[in-house]
Design an enzyme around this catalytic site. Structure first.
Site, PDB file in Angstrom:
ATOM      1  N   TYR A 152      -7.682   2.202   4.748  1.00 43.60           N
ATOM      2  CA  TYR A 152      -6.429   1.126   4.921  1.00 43.60           C
ATOM      3  C   TYR A 152      -5.982   0.931   6.093  1.00 43.60           C
ATOM      4  O   TYR A 152      -6.442  -0.030   6.981  1.00 43.60           O
ATOM      5  CB  TYR A 152      -5.145   2.216   4.243  1.00 43.60           C
ATOM      6  CG  TYR A 152      -3.907   0.405   3.994  1.00 43.60           C
ATOM      7  CD1 TYR A 152      -3.826  -0.665   3.280  1.00 43.60           C
ATOM      8  CD2 TYR A 152      -2.399   1.004   5.511  1.00 43.60           C
ATOM      9  CE1 TYR A 152      -3.164  -1.578   3.325  1.00 43.60           C
ATOM     10  CE2 TYR A 152      -1.488  -0.119   5.091  1.00 43.60           C
ATOM     11  CZ  TYR A 152      -2.154  -1.325   4.305  1.00 43.60           C
ATOM     12  OH  TYR A 152      -0.747  -2.461   4.089  1.00 43.60           O
ATOM     13  N   LYS A 156      -7.271  -2.501   8.207  1.00 41.81           N
ATOM     14  CA  LYS A 156      -5.635  -3.146   8.910  1.00 41.81           C
ATOM     15  C   LYS A 156      -6.477  -3.258  11.339  1.00 41.81           C
ATOM     16  O   LYS A 156      -5.912  -4.293  11.322  1.00 41.81           O
ATOM     17  CB  LYS A 156      -4.899  -3.155   9.338  1.00 41.81           C
ATOM     18  CG  LYS A 156      -4.334  -2.237   7.587  1.00 41.81           C
ATOM     19  CD  LYS A 156      -4.020  -4.189   7.151  1.00 41.81           C
ATOM     20  CE  LYS A 156      -3.408  -4.556   5.208  1.00 41.81           C
ATOM     21  NZ  LYS A 156      -3.300  -5.593   4.899  1.00 41.81           N
TER      22      LYS A 156
HETATM   23  P1  NAI Z   1       1.371  -6.775  -2.983  1.00 42.57           P
HETATM   24  O1  NAI Z   1       0.731  -5.194  -3.331  1.00 42.57           O
HETATM   25  O2  NAI Z   1       3.122  -6.692  -3.738  1.00 42.57           O
HETATM   26  O3  NAI Z   1       1.089  -8.134  -2.994  1.00 42.57           O
HETATM   27  C1  NAI Z   1      -0.348  -8.474  -2.952  1.00 42.57           C
HETATM   28  C2  NAI Z   1      -1.268  -9.434  -2.678  1.00 42.57           C
HETATM   29  O4  NAI Z   1      -2.481  -9.263  -3.339  1.00 42.57           O
HETATM   30  C3  NAI Z   1      -0.734 -10.166  -4.920  1.00 42.57           C
HETATM   31  O5  NAI Z   1      -0.902 -10.548  -4.477  1.00 42.57           O
HETATM   32  C4  NAI Z   1      -2.316  -8.668  -5.437  1.00 42.57           C
HETATM   33  O6  NAI Z   1      -2.052  -9.399  -6.913  1.00 42.57           O
HETATM   34  C5  NAI Z   1      -2.736 -10.255  -3.883  1.00 42.57           C
HETATM   35  N1  NAI Z   1      -4.232  -8.851  -4.267  1.00 42.57           N
HETATM   36  C6  NAI Z   1      -4.877  -7.624  -3.690  1.00 42.57           C
HETATM   37  N2  NAI Z   1      -5.941  -7.456  -4.347  1.00 42.57           N
HETATM   38  C7  NAI Z   1      -6.247  -9.337  -4.518  1.00 42.57           C
HETATM   39  C8  NAI Z   1      -7.696  -9.359  -4.931  1.00 42.57           C
HETATM   40  N3  NAI Z   1      -8.692  -8.324  -4.955  1.00 42.57           N
HETATM   41  N4  NAI Z   1      -7.778 -10.999  -5.011  1.00 42.57           N
HETATM   42  C9  NAI Z   1      -6.845 -11.779  -5.471  1.00 42.57           C
HETATM   43  N5  NAI Z   1      -5.689 -11.431  -4.952  1.00 42.57           N
HETATM   44  C10 NAI Z   1      -5.004  -9.770  -4.811  1.00 42.57           C
HETATM   45  O7  NAI Z   1       2.059  -5.981  -1.495  1.00 42.57           O
HETATM   46  P2  NAI Z   1       3.038  -6.612  -0.358  1.00 42.57           P
HETATM   47  O8  NAI Z   1       3.626  -5.660  -0.265  1.00 42.57           O
HETATM   48  O9  NAI Z   1       3.329  -8.153  -0.697  1.00 42.57           O
HETATM   49  O10 NAI Z   1       2.001  -6.625   0.665  1.00 42.57           O
HETATM   50  C11 NAI Z   1       1.262  -8.083   1.596  1.00 42.57           C
HETATM   51  C12 NAI Z   1       0.561  -8.050   2.420  1.00 42.57           C
HETATM   52  O11 NAI Z   1       1.491  -7.060   3.531  1.00 42.57           O
HETATM   53  C13 NAI Z   1      -0.721  -7.037   2.380  1.00 42.57           C
HETATM   54  O12 NAI Z   1      -2.075  -6.990   2.714  1.00 42.57           O
HETATM   55  C14 NAI Z   1      -0.210  -5.663   2.965  1.00 42.57           C
HETATM   56  O13 NAI Z   1      -1.230  -4.614   3.427  1.00 42.57           O
HETATM   57  C15 NAI Z   1       0.557  -5.691   3.922  1.00 42.57           C
HETATM   58  N6  NAI Z   1       1.959  -4.869   3.918  1.00 42.57           N
HETATM   59  C16 NAI Z   1       2.715  -4.918   3.138  1.00 42.57           C
HETATM   60  C17 NAI Z   1       4.043  -3.747   3.939  1.00 42.57           C
HETATM   61  C18 NAI Z   1       4.919  -3.750   2.936  1.00 42.57           C
HETATM   62  O14 NAI Z   1       6.041  -2.512   3.456  1.00 42.57           O
HETATM   63  N7  NAI Z   1       5.331  -3.912   1.629  1.00 42.57           N
HETATM   64  C19 NAI Z   1       3.294  -3.275   5.050  1.00 42.57           C
HETATM   65  C20 NAI Z   1       2.414  -3.277   6.077  1.00 42.57           C
HETATM   66  C21 NAI Z   1       1.858  -4.415   5.514  1.00 42.57           C
END
Ligand code: NAI
Length: 244
Positions: A152, A156
């Site tokens: 991961y 990033k």
């Molecule tokens: P989440 O897991 O709630 O949402 C991720 C989204 O990406 C979902 O809508 C999922 O369906 C979609 N997704 C995953 N794999 C996919 C694929 N193969 N094809 C199409 N869609 C796909 O994640 P969250 O927490 O909203 O995170 C969003 C972004 O922010 C991510 O890139 C994550 O790494 C980053 N992030 C999140 C943090 C947190 O504390 N929640 C902290 C740092 C970064």
């Protein structure tokens, strides 16, 4: 001073929930037409209808041909893509000794290769119009590393290198590329944690709280707007001051 994205088309990957959904909502609020993207068509359409001013598209962003088809589909339905937010991301955590090749590949393909393919596909239209905004959602882990997250963190950190290269390649065409690196953001995942665990986490953060999805969406909307027209190749950590 208002953020006005009227007439712009935005594509936000992984926007059926969490941070991506909030970004889609914020961009619609600023007047953009937004493509909500998830793996499931019905879910993407339902979220788009809830948000309003948005349309739903299905795509597994881990599959390059699907990413190309997604961009073509969005451009046909809504018009040329002006704003691309590469937000979709997954984790497959494990200590390196136990990390399988498949876990490495899945994370790199979903978090990093997908962004490269999407950028390469939208760039043609942006170059023609001499206007574009690309915003990649990384993580503070891409800056500081994390035990159990070699794949991961590498994905990033890779997004950061990709973004700086894109910023240099496309600056002369007025296409800007920046990174937002969230810290701990309150999502379904953190909601499942005990009160004590959340308190311990908050103690490491100068602002004393976890971030909200709106904290991230606000910075993304700014970067998509004219107000950020002299900003490219930068990483914005949105983490309550945790990493400085
Ligand atoms: P989440 O897991 O709630 O949402 C991720 C989204 O990406 C979902 O809508 C999922 O369906 C979609 N997704 C995953 N794999 C996919 C694929 N193969 N094809 C199409 N869609 C796909 O994640 P969250 O927490 O909203 O995170 C969003 C972004 O922010 C991510 O890139 C994550 O790494 C980053 N992030 C999140 C943090 C947190 O504390 N929640 C902290 C740092 C970064």
């Amino acid at each position: 001073m208002k953020i006005d994205l009227t007439g712009k088309v935005a594509l936000v990957t992984g926007s059926t929930r969490g941070i991506g959904r909030e970004i889609a909502h914020a961009l619609v609020g600023c007047g953009a037409k937004v493509a909500v993207v998830g793996r499931d068509q019905a879910k993407a359409e339902a979220v788009a209808a809830e948000i309003g001013g948005a349309a739903g598209f299905a795509c597994d962003i881990g599959v390059p041909t699907e990413v190309v088809a997604l961009v073509e589909g969005v451009e046909k339905a809504l018009g040329s893509c002006d704003i691309l937010v590469n937000n979709a991301g997954i984790t497959r955590d494990n200590l390196m000794l136990r990390m399988k090749d498949e876990d490495w590949d899945a994370v790199l393909e979903t978090n990093l290769r997908s962004a490269f393919i999407a950028i390469r596909t939208v760039q043609r239209g942006m170059m023609k119009r001499r206007w574009g905004r690309i915003i990649n959602i990384a993580s503070v882990v891409g800056l500081i590393g994390n035990k159990g997250q070699a794949n991961y963190a590498a994905s990033k950190a890779g997004l950061i290198g990709l973004s700086k290269s894109v910023a240099k390649e496309l600056a002369s065409r007025n296409i800007l590329c920046n990174v937002v690196a969230p810290g701990f953001i309150k999502t379904d995942m953190t909601d499942a944690m005990s009160e004590e665990a959340v308190k311990a986490l908050a103690e490491q953060i100068p602002l004393g709280r976890l971030g909200s999805t709106a904290d991230i969406a606000g910075v993304v909307a700014f970067l998509a707007s004219e107000h950020a027209s002299y900003v490219t190749g930068q990483v914005f950590t949105v983490d309550g001051g945790m990493v400085m």
